[in-house]
Design a protein around this motif. Structure first.
Motif, short mmCIF file in Angstrom:
data_model
loop_
_atom_site.label_atom_id
_atom_site.label_comp_id
_atom_site.label_asym_id
_atom_site.label_seq_id
_atom_site.Cartn_x
_atom_site.Cartn_y
_atom_site.Cartn_z
N TRP A 135 0.90 -1.07 0.03
CA TRP A 135 -0.04 -0.01 -0.07
C TRP A 135 0.95 1.25 -0.02
O TRP A 135 2.14 1.20 0.42
N LEU A 136 0.13 2.24 -0.36
CA LEU A 136 0.95 3.70 -0.53
C LEU A 136 0.49 4.22 0.74
O LEU A 136 -0.64 4.48 1.05
N GLU A 137 1.39 5.01 1.39
CA GLU A 137 1.01 5.92 2.54
C GLU A 137 1.41 7.28 2.17
O GLU A 137 2.53 7.76 1.71
N LEU A 138 0.47 8.32 2.27
CA LEU A 138 0.46 9.64 1.88
C LEU A 138 0.86 10.57 3.02
O LEU A 138 0.66 10.30 4.17
N GLY A 139 1.14 11.71 2.65
CA GLY A 139 1.63 12.55 3.75
C GLY A 139 0.43 12.89 4.77
O GLY A 139 0.84 13.42 5.76
N GLY A 140 -0.65 12.96 4.36
CA GLY A 140 -1.75 13.28 5.41
C GLY A 140 -2.22 12.22 5.82
O GLY A 140 -3.18 12.29 6.90
N GLY A 141 -1.47 11.13 5.93
CA GLY A 141 -2.11 9.79 6.62
C GLY A 141 -3.04 8.89 5.94
O GLY A 141 -3.10 7.80 6.28
N ASP A 142 -3.29 9.16 4.72
CA ASP A 142 -4.25 8.33 3.75
C ASP A 142 -3.53 7.30 3.39
O ASP A 142 -2.17 7.26 3.02
N LYS A 143 -4.10 6.08 3.06
CA LYS A 143 -3.36 4.90 2.71
C LYS A 143 -4.23 4.38 1.35
O LYS A 143 -5.64 4.58 1.63
N VAL A 144 -3.75 3.64 0.51
CA VAL A 144 -4.56 3.27 -0.59
C VAL A 144 -3.64 2.04 -1.01
O VAL A 144 -2.47 1.98 -1.25
N GLY A 145 -4.32 0.88 -1.10
CA GLY A 145 -3.60 -0.25 -1.70
C GLY A 145 -4.13 -1.60 -1.60
O GLY A 145 -5.51 -1.62 -1.44
N PHE A 146 -3.41 -2.71 -1.65
CA PHE A 146 -4.22 -4.07 -1.88
C PHE A 146 -3.41 -4.79 -0.96
O PHE A 146 -2.38 -4.93 -0.50
N THR A 147 -4.40 -5.95 -0.37
CA THR A 147 -4.12 -7.17 0.19
C THR A 147 -4.45 -8.23 -0.57
O THR A 147 -5.59 -8.35 -0.93
N SER A 148 -3.59 -9.21 -0.75
CA SER A 148 -3.98 -10.27 -1.89
C SER A 148 -3.46 -11.63 -1.24
O SER A 148 -2.34 -11.70 -0.59
N GLY A 149 -4.27 -12.64 -1.61
CA GLY A 149 -3.94 -13.94 -1.23
C GLY A 149 -3.03 -14.85 -2.09
O GLY A 149 -3.41 -14.60 -3.34
#
Length: 706
Positions: A135-149
């Motif tokens: 996942w990507l963590e951005l300066g404002g604390g937001d996160k966007v990403g994947f978790t996959s099996g």
């Protein structure tokens, strides 16, 4: 928002970390920004996000999720945009672009071809990905990403954007491991990049990692579970699990440094035991043990007096002997508070009956106390320890040690007055003489009852039914007139699996009792009841639908992925159904360890080739073929040797098939025989199947006879 995704693999929980704060954009002149993804295949389920790089203000992107396009109205500024999408259990994408809005519309293109695979690479050639989170963590604390099996790969655009970090968390296990046959080795790896390189592969060697051994003890019976971890503080954003077998040990290789939350999950996520947080240095560290019995409340409650009210809050969850807190969503709790004069009596009973535990089926706590004018109640707490138990918390021929301790809340003193034991679930009690007990060889379980008093006339008697297991295997149990019958799995048909795929099915049974049925449940196992080599737990509690005043049909639902739940050839063949039910009167029940049976089979296949074609009448026709069956360890179809297969023939113009001869396959599953050409017609091979393999009839091959 937080979005939850799940893979087909039951043993892997998948959480997509995505936390956004959609505050309204600042008032200013705005310009349209068009976003487009260029991908090799159609994009669906995509998300697009935009942040202002100076303020980390989030802006909404409009557009259909099943379209590669989106738009946003943005004021002038510098921005970073992310496109996230994936193809289930195949590959995922995190595409990153920076751009600037000045005084005109802008077009931004996300190029899938520019993304690069990100993963961990170790010096252990047998280590393969069990599950992962990127996942990507951005300066404002937001996160966007994947978790996959499992096999899903994640591709990320290489970038260097101030304030944006790529974080990786991945679990690896040994190749060929599964929920059915878990790996005794586990890699728990973490990495971050503030500048994502052109080849974002995190290379690690075993020598660089921390090493420790985690011992997992079972609650009376062998079962499957999942060992999970999540990353603390800034690393948080994913919770990953890999399958484990209880009892067992897991040798863990861990990225040194970061603190990790850990949890052992049993059943379909219904029960868990929280392990201590862990931050390990490089090199070997002492191991930990989880699941030592007996299981009973360990933490002090928070019961208080508030004016004229007594507010009772005592932990109904259980903990192991080391104080690792546990919980069970399928448990029930009853409590009653009564008062006589200035003495209060609080009676609480915690009851559970689950597939993954035979122990601590009922825990009853009975407190007598006087309440202060205000504040915490002066209740007694108990601790009980048992030594000399095996990995399933069972006693053997040697004596076990039993110790109990008491403490008083609020600064008083408390002491244990009496420890009693029972080998018949509390029907009869015997006071323990000393601190050791030689458990009778005929005992399947030992229950404990401990009484303690304090210096303020307080008292606690705690009863733990089936505190630990005895040397004997528990027989089927029946109390009252409860009965179980008509057990059917998968509608009565065999469960068959090839080399991939999943299956959802049910196990049903009829439960009856003159008082009516309150509930029931079931699970499936392969091998011996106490020490199975394969266990399949239901996805949730069974539903018991009333069919009359005295009977109900209970339905337990199961989900299997062959690569996760049946990843060993030896698991093909006969399986057993364990089922239990309890009556509405609260006392009658039935527990049948072998209530029913079914077969799980490997899919078989046949090929055929008859030649020459055409052929002169009276000449020889050679018919060949191959019998294969699914390999649940290699994920390929393998030759099935030394099996008798039947050759059949159907004359042109007819529909009947006649047996020509029987032929045995060679060691590679090959078939070969000859016949005389008599008339136009077709040949095929057919196999009757066996206890572990499906019956199959192959395709036909037509021969023109002239």
């Amino acid at each position: 928002m937080v979005r939850i995704l799940r893979t087909a693999a039951a043993a892997v929980v998948v959480v997509l970390a995505l936390v956004l704060a959609p505050a309204p954009a600042r008032a200013a002149a705005t310009y349209q920004v068009k976003f487009a993804i260029t991908a090799s295949t159609a994009v669906s389920g995509r998300f697009m996000y935009v942040w202002d790089r100076s303020t980390w203000q989030y802006h909404v992107v409009q557009g259909d999720r099943d379209s590669p396009n989106g738009t946003a109205q943005l004021p002038p500024g510098d921005y970073v945009a992310v496109a996230r999408y994936g193809y289930f259990r195949q590959r995922n994408y995190l595409l990153v672009r920076t751009f600037t809005v000045t005084s005109a519309a802008v077009s931004v293109t996300f190029a899938e071809s520019g993304a690069r695979e990100t993963a961990f690479a170790t010096d252990d050639a047998t280590a393969v990905r069990a599950t992962s989170a990127y996942w990507l963590e951005l300066g404002g604390g937001d996160k966007v990403g994947f978790t996959s099996g499992g096999p899903a790969k994640t591709y990320v655009t290489p970038f260097a954007v101030a304030g944006v970090t790529l974080r990786l968390h991945e679990l690896l296990t040994k190749a060929g491991s599964s929920a059915a046959v878990p790996s005794p080795y586990r890699y728990d790896l973490q990495r971050s990049w503030s500048t994502v390189p052109a080849s974002p592969i995190a290379k690690v060697t075993t020598a660089q990692l921390a090493k420790t051994v985690t011992t997992l003890r079972a609650q009376g019976v062998t079962t499957n579970a999942a060992l999970g971890s999540s990353l603390k503080d800034r690393w948080s954003g994913s919770y990953l699990e890999s399958p484990v077998r209880l009892p067992g040990t897991v040798t863990e290789y861990v990225t040194p440094g970061p603190t990790v939350h850990r949890k052992l999950t049993l059943g379909a996520g219904d029960s868990s035991v929280v392990l201590p947080d862990r931050a390990l240095p490089a090199g070997e560290s002492p191991g930990t043990t989880v699941g030592a019995g007996p299981f009973l409340p360990r933490a002090a409650g928070s019961s208080v007096r508030d004016g004229d009210e007594l507010r009772m809050s005592e932990p109904a969850a259980y903990a192991d002997a080391d104080g690792n807190a546990g919980s069970d969503a399928r448990a029930s709790v009853t409590a009653k508070l009564t008062t006589e004069g200035d003495v209060h009596h609080y009676d609480q009973t915690f009851t559970r009956r689950v597939a993954w535990s035979q122990l601590s089926t009922r825990i009853r706590s009975e407190w007598d106390f006087r309440a202060p004018d205000q504040g915490p109640l002066p209740l007694i707490d108990l601790g009980v320890g048992v030594t000399g138990l095996d990995a399933r918390n069972r006693a053997g021929a040697a004596a076990v040690g039993i110790t109990a301790s008491a403490s008083a809340r609020g600064g008083g003193t408390a002491e244990v007055g009496k420890v009693e034991y029972s080998t018949d679930d509390g029907a009869e009690w015997t006071e323990l003489d000393g601190d050791t007990l030689t458990v009778p060889a005929t005992a399947a379980f030992v229950s404990l009852r401990v009484t303690a008093t304090d210096d303020r006339d307080g008292r606690l008697r705690r009863t733990v039914i089936r505190a630990f297991a005895g040397p004997a295997t528990a027989p089927d149990e029946t109390s009252g007139a409860t009965r179980i019958s008509n057990v059917v799995v998968n509608g009565g048909a065999d469960l068959t699996f090839g080399v991939s795929g999943s299956r959802v099915f049910t196990a049903t049974f009829t439960a009856s009792d003159p008082a009516g049925i309150a509930g029931g449940d079931a699970y499936l196992y392969h091998g011996a009841y106490a020490t199975p080599d394969g266990v399949i737990l239901a996805t949730g509690p069974a539903d018991c639908e009333k069919t009359s005043n005295t009977a109900a049909v209970c339905t337990a639902r199961f989900a299997m992925d062959v690569k996760v739940d049946a990843a060993r050839n030896a698991l093909a063949g006969a399986w057993t159904v364990a089922a239990w039910s309890h009556a509405a009167d609260g006392t009658s029940f039935a527990d049948r360890h072998a209530a029913g049976a079914f077969s799980m089979k490997r899919v078989s296949k046949l090929t055929v080739d008859a030649s020459p074609e055409p052929v002169t009448k009276g000449k020889t026709i050679t018919v060949t073929g191959t019998l294969t069956r699914a390999g649940w360890e290699s994920w390929t179809y393998q030759g099935y040797g030394s099996r008798t297969v039947t050759l059949q023939y159907s004359k042109k113009g007819t529909t009947a098939w006649k047996t020509v001869k029987s032929v045995k396959t060679d060691s590679a599953g090959k078939l070969k025989t000859t016949v005389k050409a008599s008339a136009d017609g077709s040949f095929r091979w057919t196999y009757a199947g066996d206890a572990a393999s499906t019956a199959t009839t192959g395709p036909t091959d037509y021969v023109d006879v002239r």
